[in-house]
Design an enzyme around this catalytic site. Structure first.
Site, PDB file in Angstrom:
ATOM      1  N   LYS A 169       0.854  -1.191   0.000  1.00 20.64           N
ATOM      2  CA  LYS A 169       0.000   0.000   0.000  1.00 20.64           C
ATOM      3  C   LYS A 169       0.888   1.237   0.000  1.00 20.64           C
ATOM      4  CE  LYS A 169      -3.055   2.983   2.372  1.00 20.64           C
ATOM      5  NZ  LYS A 169      -3.436   3.526   3.675  1.00 20.64           N
ATOM      6  N   GLY A 230      -8.202   9.367   9.955  1.00 23.95           N
ATOM      7  CA  GLY A 230      -8.432   9.416  11.391  1.00 23.95           C
ATOM      8  C   GLY A 230      -9.502  10.388  11.838  1.00 23.95           C
ATOM      9  N   ALA A 256      -9.691   5.716   4.524  1.00 21.79           N
ATOM     10  CA  ALA A 256      -9.642   6.866   5.433  1.00 21.79           C
ATOM     11  C   ALA A 256     -10.990   7.562   5.554  1.00 21.79           C
ATOM     12  CB  ALA A 256      -8.595   7.892   5.004  1.00 21.79           C
ATOM     13  N   GLY A 257     -11.289   7.941   6.791  1.00 17.97           N
ATOM     14  CA  GLY A 257     -12.468   8.754   7.072  1.00 17.97           C
ATOM     15  C   GLY A 257     -13.636   8.027   7.673  1.00 17.97           C
ATOM     16  N   ASN A 278      -8.807   1.866  10.201  1.00 21.99           N
ATOM     17  CA  ASN A 278      -8.021   1.569  11.385  1.00 21.99           C
ATOM     18  C   ASN A 278      -8.622   2.253  12.614  1.00 21.99           C
ATOM     19  OD1 ASN A 278      -4.431   1.782  12.201  1.00 21.99           O
ATOM     20  ND2 ASN A 278      -6.136   1.044  13.385  1.00 21.99           N
ATOM     21  N   THR A 279      -8.610   3.589  12.619  1.00 23.97           N
ATOM     22  CA  THR A 279      -9.025   4.338  13.797  1.00 23.97           C
ATOM     23  C   THR A 279     -10.458   4.034  14.210  1.00 23.97           C
ATOM     24  OG1 THR A 279      -7.538   6.105  13.083  1.00 23.97           O
ATOM     25  CG2 THR A 279      -9.121   6.652  14.807  1.00 23.97           C
TER      26      THR A 279
END
Length: 326
Positions: A169, A230, A256-257, A278-279
């Site tokens: 990635k 994040g 993301a987001g 992830n977050t």
């Protein structure tokens, strides 16, 4: 060519195909998604295109299906096929044990991993590989924290040396405040990595033109952000992500987001092949429960996309017929 007589999955079968790959396609299957045994021996997938068929061959052709669901809805990137459309990160967790538990609950088959220096002061400290087995879960080395093409390329060269990974990635950030990608550096890194035999899945802006340029440069998947990394803001750019999906010939994954399960479902309803997060899981009050929620949301969103949603209307449309009213 004279038709051949075979035994295929226990039944007599006649075919004019000359190779196993041709037979698989004749059956309206994809060679990259099946395993083949011929006369009691496994035929490596990489040789199917040239593996000849002979009269009297006994073949078994199998593929993976989910428990209780016999419908094959997999996705493929760079010739590698996966059932889970959820990719999870390995940062921000309390510890490796919690991370591993979340991965299991999510059903993910791919995890992103950062490349960092070995702790030479404590070389026997626990490592991620002690908790998440790279033989069972695909590791996707990433370039998190890189702000130039050179740094990203160097990082991935080290990753390939460390673990032999070529599916990677790529992200090249433009600034620390927004963590938006620098598309000039990202494109340059993609071109170099592709020439060196890497298979880059690339984090990018939600720009259909930039996504197409990355694909042409050698990206095996494009990964537009849904919102800043994040942030948990959810999918802020549905129109452009849909345009990227419509124009791409490689997998598209929102990266993301995502903040909660409904965000993941929206990404899938837009036609994306998957979602990386992830977050949203790691910073939930109960990461394991959130991981399960994300798994279900991905599945629900995918089912909704495949079902074909109703048309939107400007005004009300009654569900009950008006004819015959008292």
């Amino acid at each position: 060519m004279t038709a051949l007589s075979l035994t295929l999955n226990g039944q007599a079968h006649r075919t004019s195909a000359s190779t196993i790959a041709a037979l698989v396609r004749e059956l309206e299957l994809t060679p990259e998604k099946v395993a083949v045994e011929r006369n009691g021996e496994i035929v490596p997938r990489s040789t199917l295109e040239h593996a000849p068929l002979s009269n009297g061959d006994v073949l078994e052709i199998v593929h993976f299906v989910g428990g209780g669901d016999h419908e094959d809805d997999t996705w493929t990137v760079a010739g590698r096929t996966f059932r889970s459309r959820l990719i999870v990160g390995t940062g921000k967790y309390r510890d490796f044990a919690q991370n591993a538990a979340a991965v299991e609950a999510s059903g993910a088959e791919i995890v992103t991993v950062a490349v960092r220096r070995v702790n030479v002061s404590d070389p026997k400290a626990p490592m991620l590989t002690d908790f998440i087995d790279p033989k069972k879960i695909t590791y996707l080395p990433n370039t998190a924290g890189c702000f130039t093409a050179e740094d990203a390329i160097r990082t991935l060269r080290l990753a390939r040396e460390a673990g032999g990974w070529d599916l990677v990635k790529l992200e090249v950030l433009g600034e620390a405040r927004t963590l938006y990608p620098d598309m000039r550096e990202t494109l340059r890194a993609t071109e170099t990595l592709a020439k060196e035999g890497f298979l880059p899945m690339v984090y990018c802006t939600d720009d259909p033109i930039a996504a197409k340029q990355l694909e042409e440069a050698g990206a095996v998947a494009v990964m537009p952000l849904g919102a800043p990394i994040g942030s948990g803001l959810g999918i802020q750019n549905r129109v452009t992500i849909r345009l990227i999906v419509e124009g791409a010939s490689v997998p598209v994954l929102v990266d993301a987001g995502v903040g909660t399960a409904s965000d993941a479902a929206v990404a899938m309803e837009l036609g994306c092949d998957g979602v990386l997060m992830n977050t949203a899981i790691a910073e939930a009050k109960d990461p394991i429960r959130m991981a399960r929620a994300m798994k279900l949301a991905i599945e629900a969103g995918r089912e909704a996309y495949r079902s074909g949603r109703m048309a939107t209307r400007k005004y009300a449309d009654p569900s009950s017929p008006l004819a015959g009213m008292i």
